[in-house]
Design a protein around this motif. Sequence first.
Motif, PDB file in Angstrom:
ATOM      1  N   LEU A  78       0.814  -1.216   0.000  1.00 27.73           N
ATOM      2  CA  LEU A  78       0.000   0.000   0.000  1.00 27.73           C
ATOM      3  C   LEU A  78       0.845   1.263   0.000  1.00 27.73           C
ATOM      4  CD1 LEU A  78      -2.681  -1.039   2.627  1.00 27.73           C
ATOM      5  CD2 LEU A  78      -2.815  -1.183   0.139  1.00 27.73           C
ATOM      6  N   PRO A  79       0.507   2.235  -0.860  1.00 24.58           N
ATOM      7  CA  PRO A  79       1.291   3.468  -0.924  1.00 24.58           C
ATOM      8  C   PRO A  79       1.136   4.363   0.304  1.00 24.58           C
ATOM      9  CG  PRO A  79      -0.614   3.616  -2.375  1.00 24.58           C
ATOM     10  CD  PRO A  79      -0.576   2.209  -1.847  1.00 24.58           C
ATOM     11  N   HIS A  80       0.025   4.249   1.027  1.00 23.91           N
ATOM     12  CA  HIS A  80      -0.211   5.119   2.178  1.00 23.91           C
ATOM     13  C   HIS A  80       0.031   4.424   3.518  1.00 23.91           C
ATOM     14  CE1 HIS A  80      -1.863   8.196  -0.415  1.00 23.91           C
ATOM     15  NE2 HIS A  80      -2.651   7.296  -0.969  1.00 23.91           N
ATOM     16  N   ALA A  81       0.629   3.262   3.496  1.00 20.05           N
ATOM     17  CA  ALA A  81       0.857   2.520   4.739  1.00 20.05           C
ATOM     18  C   ALA A  81       1.871   3.250   5.615  1.00 20.05           C
ATOM     19  CB  ALA A  81       1.336   1.109   4.431  1.00 20.05           C
ATOM     20  N   THR A  82       1.641   3.181   6.909  1.00 21.06           N
ATOM     21  CA  THR A  82       2.557   3.764   7.889  1.00 21.06           C
ATOM     22  C   THR A  82       2.970   2.666   8.858  1.00 21.06           C
ATOM     23  OG1 THR A  82       0.892   4.330   9.555  1.00 21.06           O
ATOM     24  CG2 THR A  82       1.216   5.921   7.749  1.00 21.06           C
ATOM     25  N   GLY A  83       3.827   2.982   9.780  1.00 23.87           N
ATOM     26  CA  GLY A  83       4.224   2.021  10.799  1.00 23.87           C
ATOM     27  C   GLY A  83       3.083   1.632  11.727  1.00 23.87           C
ATOM     28  N   SER A  84       2.000   2.410  11.692  1.00 23.35           N
ATOM     29  CA  SER A  84       0.832   2.143  12.539  1.00 23.35           C
ATOM     30  C   SER A  84      -0.343   1.585  11.746  1.00 23.35           C
ATOM     31  CB  SER A  84       0.393   3.431  13.236  1.00 23.35           C
ATOM     32  OG  SER A  84       1.429   3.958  14.000  1.00 23.35           O
ATOM     33  N   SER A  85      -0.105   1.218  10.497  1.00 24.69           N
ATOM     34  CA  SER A  85      -1.189   0.709   9.649  1.00 24.69           C
ATOM     35  C   SER A  85      -1.600  -0.693  10.055  1.00 24.69           C
ATOM     36  CB  SER A  85      -0.748   0.680   8.179  1.00 24.69           C
ATOM     37  OG  SER A  85      -0.699   1.978   7.649  1.00 24.69           O
ATOM     38  N   ARG A  86      -2.899  -0.946   9.942  1.00 24.99           N
ATOM     39  CA  ARG A  86      -3.454  -2.288  10.143  1.00 24.99           C
ATOM     40  C   ARG A  86      -4.625  -2.474   9.193  1.00 24.99           C
ATOM     41  NH1 ARG A  86      -1.869  -5.214  14.845  1.00 24.99           N
ATOM     42  NH2 ARG A  86      -2.901  -6.864  13.674  1.00 24.99           N
ATOM     43  N   LEU A  87      -4.953  -3.722   8.935  1.00 25.83           N
ATOM     44  CA  LEU A  87      -6.186  -4.030   8.220  1.00 25.83           C
ATOM     45  C   LEU A  87      -7.252  -4.219   9.292  1.00 25.83           C
ATOM     46  CD1 LEU A  87      -4.960  -6.562   5.509  1.00 25.83           C
ATOM     47  CD2 LEU A  87      -5.232  -4.078   5.327  1.00 25.83           C
ATOM     48  N   SER A  88      -8.307  -3.416   9.218  1.00 20.93           N
ATOM     49  CA  SER A  88      -9.317  -3.455  10.279  1.00 20.93           C
ATOM     50  C   SER A  88     -10.040  -4.795  10.341  1.00 20.93           C
ATOM     51  CB  SER A  88     -10.296  -2.294  10.134  1.00 20.93           C
ATOM     52  OG  SER A  88     -10.986  -2.339   8.901  1.00 20.93           O
ATOM     53  N   CYS A  89     -10.006  -5.554   9.252  1.00 21.73           N
ATOM     54  CA  CYS A  89     -10.631  -6.891   9.263  1.00 21.73           C
ATOM     55  C   CYS A  89      -9.867  -7.862  10.139  1.00 21.73           C
ATOM     56  CB  CYS A  89     -10.766  -7.444   7.844  1.00 21.73           C
ATOM     57  SG  CYS A  89      -9.198  -7.865   7.038  1.00 21.73           S
ATOM     58  N   GLN A  90      -8.620  -7.552  10.455  1.00 23.81           N
ATOM     59  CA  GLN A  90      -7.783  -8.455  11.246  1.00 23.81           C
ATOM     60  C   GLN A  90      -7.750  -8.089  12.727  1.00 23.81           C
ATOM     61  OE1 GLN A  90      -6.302 -11.337   9.677  1.00 23.81           O
ATOM     62  NE2 GLN A  90      -7.932 -10.554   8.363  1.00 23.81           N
ATOM     63  N   LEU A  91      -8.478  -7.050  13.097  1.00 25.72           N
ATOM     64  CA  LEU A  91      -8.548  -6.629  14.491  1.00 25.72           C
ATOM     65  C   LEU A  91      -9.899  -7.029  15.059  1.00 25.72           C
ATOM     66  CD1 LEU A  91      -7.027  -3.052  14.134  1.00 25.72           C
ATOM     67  CD2 LEU A  91      -5.874  -5.115  14.965  1.00 25.72           C
ATOM     68  N   ARG A  92      -9.919  -8.043  15.878  1.00 24.67           N
ATOM     69  CA  ARG A  92     -11.155  -8.521  16.505  1.00 24.67           C
ATOM     70  C   ARG A  92     -11.472  -7.664  17.720  1.00 24.67           C
ATOM     71  NH1 ARG A  92     -14.531 -11.039  13.560  1.00 24.67           N
ATOM     72  NH2 ARG A  92     -13.330 -12.075  11.973  1.00 24.67           N
ATOM     73  N   VAL A  93     -12.734  -7.288  17.842  1.00 27.23           N
ATOM     74  CA  VAL A  93     -13.175  -6.486  18.979  1.00 27.23           C
ATOM     75  C   VAL A  93     -12.995  -7.314  20.253  1.00 27.23           C
ATOM     76  CG1 VAL A  93     -15.191  -5.415  20.057  1.00 27.23           C
ATOM     77  CG2 VAL A  93     -14.801  -5.147  17.589  1.00 27.23           C
ATOM     78  N   ASN A  94     -12.250  -6.747  21.200  1.00 25.99           N
ATOM     79  CA  ASN A  94     -12.023  -7.383  22.495  1.00 25.99           C
ATOM     80  C   ASN A  94     -11.719  -6.281  23.506  1.00 25.99           C
ATOM     81  OD1 ASN A  94      -9.016  -7.121  23.056  1.00 25.99           O
ATOM     82  ND2 ASN A  94      -8.965  -8.017  21.004  1.00 25.99           N
ATOM     83  N   PRO A  95     -11.732  -6.576  24.783  1.00 25.39           N
ATOM     84  CA  PRO A  95     -11.524  -5.530  25.788  1.00 25.39           C
ATOM     85  C   PRO A  95     -10.219  -4.752  25.636  1.00 25.39           C
ATOM     86  CG  PRO A  95     -12.415  -7.486  26.830  1.00 25.39           C
ATOM     87  CD  PRO A  95     -12.099  -7.862  25.404  1.00 25.39           C
ATOM     88  N   ASP A  96      -9.176  -5.361  25.090  1.00 23.78           N
ATOM     89  CA  ASP A  96      -7.900  -4.660  24.890  1.00 23.78           C
ATOM     90  C   ASP A  96      -8.010  -3.502  23.904  1.00 23.78           C
ATOM     91  OD1 ASP A  96      -6.484  -6.231  26.674  1.00 23.78           O
ATOM     92  OD2 ASP A  96      -5.715  -7.584  25.131  1.00 23.78           O
ATOM     93  N   LEU A  97      -9.026  -3.515  23.053  1.00 22.83           N
ATOM     94  CA  LEU A  97      -9.180  -2.450  22.055  1.00 22.83           C
ATOM     95  C   LEU A  97     -10.016  -1.281  22.563  1.00 22.83           C
ATOM     96  CD1 LEU A  97      -9.693  -4.347  18.669  1.00 22.83           C
ATOM     97  CD2 LEU A  97      -7.576  -3.585  19.758  1.00 22.83           C
ATOM     98  N   ASP A  98     -10.472  -1.320  23.804  1.00 22.96           N
ATOM     99  CA  ASP A  98     -11.282  -0.220  24.332  1.00 22.96           C
ATOM    100  C   ASP A  98     -10.488   1.086  24.273  1.00 22.96           C
ATOM    101  OD1 ASP A  98     -13.575   0.931  25.399  1.00 22.96           O
ATOM    102  OD2 ASP A  98     -12.982   0.536  27.477  1.00 22.96           O
ATOM    103  N   GLY A  99     -11.065   2.099  23.638  1.00 21.86           N
ATOM    104  CA  GLY A  99     -10.391   3.388  23.480  1.00 21.86           C
ATOM    105  C   GLY A  99      -9.553   3.500  22.216  1.00 21.86           C
ATOM    106  N   LEU A 100      -9.555   2.473  21.390  1.00 18.48           N
ATOM    107  CA  LEU A 100      -8.801   2.491  20.136  1.00 18.48           C
ATOM    108  C   LEU A 100      -9.215   3.686  19.287  1.00 18.48           C
ATOM    109  CD1 LEU A 100      -6.944   0.791  18.126  1.00 18.48           C
ATOM    110  CD2 LEU A 100      -9.093  -0.088  17.218  1.00 18.48           C
TER     111      LEU A 100
END
Length: 108
Positions: A78-100
């Motif tokens: 991806l041309p716009h990828a950064t060191g903080s980039s993620r695919l949102s499909c790979q992030l499962r909602v769980n308590p650790d993501l609160d406040g993301l």
Amino acid sequence: MKDAITIFVEQANGERIELEAPLDMNLSVMEVLKAHEFPIQAVCGGMAICATCHVEVLENHGDLPEMNDDEAYMLETLPHATGSSRLSCQLRVNPDLDGLVVRIMPEA
């Protein structure tokens, strides 16, 4: 225990839109974004092979899951990828993501 977490989507003007994401449905962040009618195409349906759900993680107060090889490969293309980039499909909602806090990234 809480039954939902809060995820924020930062807009181009800096405004943050608060989303509630239920913990009992095994949703991905991509599915939460789509349910709130954000412009996420998710062409592949969450298989990490299209990158149309690319987000930049701006803040996270818990632990993000490790990136798998498929996600890392897609982000490298991806041309716009950064060191903080993620695919949102790979992030499962769980308590650790609160406040993301994420920013939806352009496709091209």
